[in-house]
Design a protein around this motif. Structure first.
Motif, PDB file in Angstrom:
ATOM      1  N   VAL A 154     -45.941 131.241  -4.398  1.00  0.00           N
ATOM      2  CA  VAL A 154     -47.279 131.574  -3.903  1.00  0.00           C
ATOM      3  C   VAL A 154     -47.570 130.809  -2.622  1.00  0.00           C
ATOM      4  O   VAL A 154     -48.082 131.380  -1.652  1.00  0.00           O
ATOM      5  N   SER A 155     -47.260 129.522  -2.587  1.00  0.00           N
ATOM      6  CA  SER A 155     -47.521 128.747  -1.372  1.00  0.00           C
ATOM      7  C   SER A 155     -46.637 129.226  -0.221  1.00  0.00           C
ATOM      8  O   SER A 155     -47.096 129.308   0.924  1.00  0.00           O
ATOM      9  N   PHE A 156     -45.376 129.556  -0.512  1.00  0.00           N
ATOM     10  CA  PHE A 156     -44.492 130.069   0.536  1.00  0.00           C
ATOM     11  C   PHE A 156     -45.020 131.392   1.079  1.00  0.00           C
ATOM     12  O   PHE A 156     -45.041 131.617   2.300  1.00  0.00           O
ATOM     13  N   GLY A 205     -45.559 128.552  -8.379  1.00  0.00           N
ATOM     14  CA  GLY A 205     -46.375 127.820  -7.418  1.00  0.00           C
ATOM     15  C   GLY A 205     -45.723 127.742  -6.055  1.00  0.00           C
ATOM     16  O   GLY A 205     -46.384 127.910  -5.028  1.00  0.00           O
ATOM     17  N   PHE A 206     -44.403 127.489  -6.046  1.00  0.00           N
ATOM     18  CA  PHE A 206     -43.684 127.456  -4.769  1.00  0.00           C
ATOM     19  C   PHE A 206     -43.726 128.829  -4.105  1.00  0.00           C
ATOM     20  O   PHE A 206     -43.960 128.940  -2.899  1.00  0.00           O
ATOM     21  N   SER A 239     -43.522 125.952 -11.800  1.00  0.00           N
ATOM     22  CA  SER A 239     -43.321 125.345 -10.486  1.00  0.00           C
ATOM     23  C   SER A 239     -42.721 126.366  -9.520  1.00  0.00           C
ATOM     24  O   SER A 239     -43.061 126.369  -8.333  1.00  0.00           O
ATOM     25  N   LEU A 292     -48.111 132.403   1.115  1.00  0.00           N
ATOM     26  CA  LEU A 292     -49.331 132.146   1.891  1.00  0.00           C
ATOM     27  C   LEU A 292     -48.977 131.713   3.314  1.00  0.00           C
ATOM     28  O   LEU A 292     -49.540 132.233   4.286  1.00  0.00           O
ATOM     29  N   PHE A 293     -48.043 130.771   3.448  1.00  0.00           N
ATOM     30  CA  PHE A 293     -47.652 130.326   4.783  1.00  0.00           C
ATOM     31  C   PHE A 293     -46.937 131.429   5.551  1.00  0.00           C
ATOM     32  O   PHE A 293     -47.092 131.533   6.773  1.00  0.00           O
TER      33      PHE A 293
END
Length: 44
Positions: A24-26, A21-22, A18, A28-29
């Protein structure tokens, strides 16, 4: 104990997954924000 508890696919820690995942998404944004900021400054 059922058959799914005996036959575990991944033994990694869920907190690590998790967290990845956090991250990678952070990232990306953050990249999207940086690109938008660069375009804004170039457009001025």
């Amino acid at each position: 104990m059922n058959q799914f508890e005996k036959n575990v696919q991944s033994k990694r820690n869920d907190a690590i997954d998790s967290g990845v995942g956090f991250g990678v998404s952070f990232a990306l944004f953050a990249v999207m924000f940086i690109i938008a900021t660069v375009i804004k400054f170039v457009g001025e």
